[in-house]
Write a protein that holds these residues in place. Structure first.
Motif, short mmCIF file in Angstrom:
data_model
loop_
_atom_site.label_atom_id
_atom_site.label_comp_id
_atom_site.label_asym_id
_atom_site.label_seq_id
_atom_site.Cartn_x
_atom_site.Cartn_y
_atom_site.Cartn_z
N GLY A 242 9.92 -4.30 1.67
CA GLY A 242 9.87 -3.42 0.64
C GLY A 242 8.13 -2.96 0.43
O GLY A 242 7.38 -3.73 0.85
N GLY A 243 8.06 -2.42 -0.72
CA GLY A 243 6.69 -2.12 -1.12
C GLY A 243 6.47 -1.53 -2.48
O GLY A 243 7.62 -1.62 -3.40
N GLY A 244 5.56 -0.77 -2.75
CA GLY A 244 4.77 -0.14 -1.53
C GLY A 244 5.36 0.68 -0.69
O GLY A 244 6.59 1.17 -0.87
N THR A 245 4.75 0.96 0.52
CA THR A 245 5.35 1.93 1.48
C THR A 245 5.52 1.21 2.78
O THR A 245 4.32 1.38 3.67
N PRO A 246 6.32 0.22 3.24
CA PRO A 246 6.28 -0.40 4.35
C PRO A 246 6.45 0.16 5.64
O PRO A 246 6.15 0.19 6.63
N ALA B 88 11.48 3.50 3.58
CA ALA B 88 10.59 4.55 4.15
C ALA B 88 10.49 5.86 3.26
O ALA B 88 11.43 6.03 2.49
N ASN B 89 9.22 6.41 3.38
CA ASN B 89 9.31 7.53 2.74
C ASN B 89 9.61 8.77 3.62
O ASN B 89 9.08 8.55 4.81
N PRO B 90 9.95 9.89 3.28
CA PRO B 90 10.16 10.96 4.24
C PRO B 90 9.14 11.82 4.64
O PRO B 90 9.29 12.99 4.73
N GLY C 64 5.80 13.48 -8.70
CA GLY C 64 4.59 13.11 -7.86
C GLY C 64 4.70 12.60 -6.53
O GLY C 64 3.90 12.10 -5.92
N ARG C 65 5.89 13.20 -5.91
CA ARG C 65 6.39 12.80 -4.52
C ARG C 65 5.32 13.57 -3.56
O ARG C 65 5.16 14.71 -3.88
N ALA C 66 4.88 12.90 -2.42
CA ALA C 66 4.31 13.65 -1.65
C ALA C 66 5.02 14.21 -0.38
O ALA C 66 4.37 14.82 0.71
N PHE D 85 1.01 -1.16 0.03
CA PHE D 85 -0.05 0.13 -0.06
C PHE D 85 0.86 1.28 0.00
O PHE D 85 2.04 1.22 0.53
N CYS D 86 0.26 2.47 -0.67
CA CYS D 86 0.93 3.71 -0.62
C CYS D 86 -0.15 4.73 -0.48
O CYS D 86 -1.57 4.49 -0.68
N VAL D 87 0.33 5.80 -0.03
CA VAL D 87 -0.85 6.97 -0.20
C VAL D 87 -1.15 7.25 -1.27
O VAL D 87 -2.46 7.85 -1.35
N SER D 88 -0.23 7.33 -2.33
CA SER D 88 -0.91 7.87 -3.53
C SER D 88 0.17 7.11 -4.64
O SER D 88 1.21 6.63 -4.13
N LYS D 89 -0.47 7.00 -5.73
CA LYS D 89 0.44 6.58 -6.73
C LYS D 89 1.50 7.39 -7.55
O LYS D 89 1.00 8.41 -8.33
N CYS D 90 2.73 7.17 -7.48
CA CYS D 90 3.72 8.28 -8.25
C CYS D 90 3.70 7.56 -9.80
O CYS D 90 3.51 6.66 -10.19
N PRO D 91 3.86 8.79 -10.60
CA PRO D 91 3.57 8.78 -11.94
C PRO D 91 4.37 7.73 -12.73
O PRO D 91 4.42 7.15 -13.90
N TYR D 92 5.54 7.46 -12.22
CA TYR D 92 6.80 6.63 -12.84
C TYR D 92 6.71 5.29 -12.29
O TYR D 92 7.45 4.38 -12.77
N CYS D 93 5.77 4.87 -11.33
CA CYS D 93 6.05 3.69 -10.55
C CYS D 93 5.22 2.39 -11.21
O CYS D 93 4.13 2.56 -11.59
N ASP D 94 6.14 1.46 -11.45
CA ASP D 94 5.42 0.17 -11.93
C ASP D 94 5.58 -0.99 -10.84
O ASP D 94 5.56 -1.97 -11.21
N PHE D 95 5.65 -0.47 -9.76
CA PHE D 95 5.90 -1.67 -8.56
C PHE D 95 4.54 -2.22 -8.17
O PHE D 95 3.60 -1.41 -8.57
N ASN D 96 4.46 -3.00 -7.45
CA ASN D 96 3.17 -3.63 -7.02
C ASN D 96 2.61 -2.62 -5.79
O ASN D 96 2.76 -3.18 -4.58
N SER D 97 1.98 -1.69 -6.17
CA SER D 97 1.62 -0.73 -5.04
C SER D 97 0.12 -0.43 -5.26
O SER D 97 -0.21 -0.09 -6.48
N HIS D 98 -0.67 -0.20 -4.32
CA HIS D 98 -1.98 0.21 -4.26
C HIS D 98 -2.36 1.09 -3.32
O HIS D 98 -1.84 1.23 -2.17
S1 SF4 Z 1 5.96 5.53 -2.96
FE1 SF4 Z 1 7.26 4.01 -3.96
S2 SF4 Z 1 5.80 2.19 -4.29
FE2 SF4 Z 1 4.50 3.70 -3.82
S3 SF4 Z 1 3.64 4.54 -5.68
FE3 SF4 Z 1 5.54 5.91 -5.09
S4 SF4 Z 1 7.14 5.03 -6.17
FE4 SF4 Z 1 5.37 3.58 -6.14
#
Ligand code: SF4
Length: 388
Positions: A63-67, A98-100, A135-137, A14-27
């Motif tokens: 890893g993630g997503g945003t662990p 981690a995200n900052p 698209g970073r938060a 899981f992530c708070v939002s989806k970054c526009p470049y990301c193809d990881f398995n994040s929801h």
């Molecule tokens: S925070 Fe990381 S995993 Fe989540 S959408 Fe952005 S790049 Fe993808």
């Protein structure tokens, strides 16, 4: 296999939002039932533990997503279960990505108490405009603050930057990288922006809303990165990873040196006892599979020795240390895994270097990684005859 090393990968999707470049398995989900997810991951882990008893656990990677959005109590429960299921190495490495953002930064101390001993921080840039584009938060200021807190909380901290953005120049990237290298970190992951199919960036490029940096300019930035990181005593040890000697990610080295690892959680890949495992990607499907089967696996395939050797070669060549082609061939019962004539040609053209039976990419070869890998894999690796 008792006592053999094993790594554990845990995917939090899981992530708070989806970054526009990301193809990881994040929801992105409106709410997450933390108790249900903790139990699901523990059940998935128990399945792997049953199949791999007695192994020495050398690393865990969240890893993630945003662990860093996981409750620290969930992280702790997984670490405790892993430690009870296997034999933890005395110097076990436990990394969490981690995200900052400030909410996540506030959890660093609790994550350390939960057992995490290495943090990998997704800073991505020191420039607010670039962060907005990506698209970073978080802002650059939040990034610096998070790094400071992380360095106070954990003995080992790595951070990621993304470069080769549209408009990046040698001057702008050299200023950013110089700043990164002055921050006292002993490990860096430096990724070039790539436009992955299916991402928002891919659609934007399709609509000509922006143009990616051209390949020559990106190659020049890669060479600059190589020179600056080496001069700073943090040389590259993998295509996109740089570390002071001894500070390399032990977990990722397990992948690249083709060791066994269990991968649990949605979309996680694993490699155990010669089999490749893949979990259901979509969180809801993962939970249903788990309720039905007691694990989240969607695909499990025993690899042939040729497939395994090929994977070991492809993974190992990402490393500066390269691979011992003969040792890989012997490990999988093959006479050879490379096409020697092509290797010689690539040595001659300055893309590969040979030292005894070890093969490694040169700086020039690393720029053409995928092409070279396709070139040197032997057309038909031969299997040793087995006496009946
Ligand atoms: S925070 Fe990381 S995993 Fe989540 S959408 Fe952005 S790049 Fe993808």
């Amino acid at each position: 296999m008792t006592g053999e090393p094993l790594a554990l990968y845990v995917h939090w999707p899981f992530c708070v939002s989806k970054c526009p470049y990301c193809d990881f398995n994040s929801h992105v989900r409106a709410s997450i039932d933390e108790d249900r997810w903790r139990n699901a991951l523990l059940t998935d882990l128990a399945h792997e533990a049953r199949l791999l008893s007695g192994r020495t656990l050398t690393s865990i990677f969240f890893g993630g997503g945003t662990p860093s959005l996981m409750a620290p109590t969930t992280v702790e429960a997984i670490i405790d279960a892993a430690a009870a299921s296997w034999v933890p190495a005395t110097d076990i490495e436990i990394t969490l990505e981690a995200n900052p953002n400030s909410v996540e930064t506030a959890r660093f101390a609790d994550l350390r108490h939960a057992g995490v001993n290495r943090l990998s921080l997704g800073l991505q840039s020191f420039n607010d405009e670039a962060l907005r584009f990506l698209g970073r938060a978080h802002s650059a200021r939040e990034g610096f603050r998070a790094l400071e807190i992380a360095q106070r909380s954990f003995r080992r901290v790595s951070f990621d930057l993304i470069y080769a953005l549209p408009g990046d120049t040698e001057a702008s990237w050299s200023a950013s990288l110089g700043q990164a290298l002055s921050l006292g970190t002993r490990h860096l992951s430096l990724y070039q922006l790539t436009i992955e199919p299916g991402t928002r960036f891919a659609s934007m490029v399709g609509r000509r809303e922006f143009e990616p940096l051209d390949a020559d300019a990106a190659a020049a930035l890669y060479e600059l990165t190589d020179a600056m990181t080496s001069a700073a005593g943090t040389p590259g040890y993998e295509v996109s990873n740089y570390a002071r000697p001894g500070q390399e990610s032990r977990h990722n080295l397990t992948y690249w040196r083709y060791g066994d690892y269990s991968g649990i959680g949605p979309g996680a890949h694993g490699r155990r006892l010669g089999a490749r495992t893949v979990r259901h990607r979509k969180p809801e499907n993962f939970l249903s599979a788990l309720a039905q089967n007691g694990h989240g696996i969607v695909e499990e395939e025993q690899l042939s020795s040729v497939e395994a050797a090929d994977e070991a070669l492809v993974m190992g060549l990402r490393l500066r240390e390269g691979v011992d082609a003969r040792a890989i061939a012997e490990r999988f019962g093959l006479t050879s895994i490379i096409d020697s004539m092509r290797v010689e040609r690539l040595v001659g053209s300055g893309h590969l270097e040979l030292s005894g039976t070890r093969i490694a990419l040169t700086a020039r070869g690393r720029l053409l990684l995928d092409h070279i890998l396709g070139e040197i894999a032997a057309a038909e690796p031969r299997v040793h005859a087995v006496a009946s």
